[in-house]
Design an enzyme around this catalytic site. Structure first.
Site: not given
Ligand code: NAD
Ligand code: THR
Length: 373
Positions: A88, A107, A195, A225
């Site tokens: 991260d 990234i 998004y 989630i």
């Molecule tokens: N949590 C959910 O409900 C949910 C639902 C659908 C999809 N997703 C997908 O799952 C993945 C993980 O979700 P999450 O809830 O853990 O997201 P989150 O927002 O909690 O974490 C995302 C992470 O990305 C990091 N980040 C930001 N910019 C960055 C960069 N330039 N380089 C490297 N890292 C960077 C942030 O520091 C953060 O820790 C995401 O792609 C999200 O779209 C999550």
């Molecule tokens: C659904 C999912 O992608 C994320 N928890 C959001 O609400 O943006």
């Protein structure tokens, strides 16, 4: 410049040996100080071939968010602690730092990411970095950079180094013109958030790289989630996590969505289980590269009723946030995941009552509820 010479040699050998002459087996490699070139997808000067019995060497990007630490824990149990690198751009908490390999990886820094993949002989990449729906709307240029430019970096590196690549998509990849109840895998996708747009782009680019270059791209569309030991990162479904914390701490919860807003949701263990399962599924079982997965759908009102079984005095009030409400109103209400169930045997373990029981057993032990009992 031996690397550049090797790249040139590999490219010309491949072009000469390409049977159809259509270049379908070429993968894109970015310029290393010279013009872009093409090399064979099985070129061996960077990638290491593993035998079937070897464990994958895993990199998780964006691993300090809501989902990454839990994923690392699951994968380390399966593949060994040192075979899974969490990364991260933030500083990890002590317990995360000492639980297994952690590395800084931005990234947006293509060269650094490439170096990490090469030096650590990565074979599987879980690309979790992203800005979620609500924070994305608050900072569109950053969301565009992280979610789109960052994805391009990851795709090119994965294709160049023959990685198996997992990129999560979301219910947010659908929009107001998609069928909402239920939403099938293949239908109109015209999301109205940066998004959602970036996730449709990720699905299409990943599938394109799969068909064009043979990239082993795998993608699941996650619902919202819900987790007990990690905080959501600024999405529209975050209320469904916060309600547990507020119910336990104060007995009150102010919800930013209307009481009847129905959205697909999933407990984190099911989400991570599905992620590992689809990554381990034999390629021939996958009739698609992007699948919906589903477990339950509920409204804030229905969740509150279930929470009140544990905190009967919970006072739920509503103060609708127009931005998040508009997003939620454009998303699926129920998700059709029949293709995942048929192709690779997806099956959820947690429904709404099971989810609520599990959340309270994690969070409730030193809470007001426990003290009252
Ligand atoms: N949590 C959910 O409900 C949910 C639902 C659908 C999809 N997703 C997908 O799952 C993945 C993980 O979700 P999450 O809830 O853990 O997201 P989150 O927002 O909690 O974490 C995302 C992470 O990305 C990091 N980040 C930001 N910019 C960055 C960069 N330039 N380089 C490297 N890292 C960077 C942030 O520091 C953060 O820790 C995401 O792609 C999200 O779209 C999550
Ligand atoms: C659904 C999912 O992608 C994320 N928890 C959001 O609400 O943006």
């Amino acid at each position: 410049m031996p690397v550049i010479r090797n790249l040139g040699r590999a490219a010309s050998q491949l072009l000469q040996s390409s049977g159809c002459g259509c270049g379908m087996s070429l993968v894109p490699v970015r310029a290393i100080g010279v013009s872009p070139r093409q090399v064979a997808s099985d070129a061996s000067f960077h990638s290491v071939t593993f035998s079937e019995s070897d464990h994958p060497r895993v990199l998780i990007t964006g691993g300090l968010g809501q989902l990454g630490v839990g994923l690392a824990k699951l994968l380390r149990k399966r593949f060994g602690k040192n075979n899974v690198i969490l990364s991260d751009i933030r500083k990890p908490a002590d317990n995360v730092f000492y639980s297994g390999p952690f590395i800084f990886a931005d990234i947006l820094d293509y060269k650094n990411l490439r170096e990490i993949v090469v030096n650590n002989r990565i074979t599987w990449l879980f690309h979790y970095s992203a800005l979620l729906s609500a924070v994305g709307e608050a900072n569109v240029p950053l969301a565009r950079a992280v979610n789109i430019t960052g994805l391009h970096n990851v795709l090119d590196i994965a294709a160049e180094h023959n990685l198996r690549l997992f990129v999560p998509s979301t219910i947010g990849a659908f929009g107001p013109t998609s069928p909402r109840d239920p939403t099938p895998d293949l239908c109109i996708q015209r999301p109205r958030t940066i998004y959602g747009v970036s996730k449709v782009h990720a699905e299409l680019m990943g599938e394109y790289y799969h068909y064009r270059y043979g990239l082993d791209f795998r993608c699941l569309r996650y619902p919202g989630i819900i987790s007990a030991d990690s905080q959501p990162g600024g999405g529209t479904t975050d209320y469904a996590v916060q309600i547990f914390h507020d119910a336990i701490k104060t007995g009150k919860f102010k919800c930013y969505l209307r009481p009847d807003t129905r959205l697909p949701m999933m407990y984190i263990d099911d989400c991570l289980k599905a992620t590992l399962e689809v990554m381990e599924a034999p390629a021939e079982t996958l009739t698609m590269r992007t699948y919906n997965i589903s477990a339950m759908s509920f409204t804030p009102e229905e969740l509150a009723q279930e929470v009140q079984k544990y905190v009967p005095e919970l006072q739920m009030t509503y103060n609708v946030d127009q931005v998040r409400q508009a997003i939620a109103d454009s998303w699926p209400m129920n998700f059709d995941d029949s293709n995942a169930r048929r192709d690779w045997g997806w099956k959820h373990d947690y429904d709404l009552p099971e989810l609520v029981t599990t959340m309270f057993s994690y969070l409730g032990s030193d809470s007001r509820i426990a003290q009252a009992n």
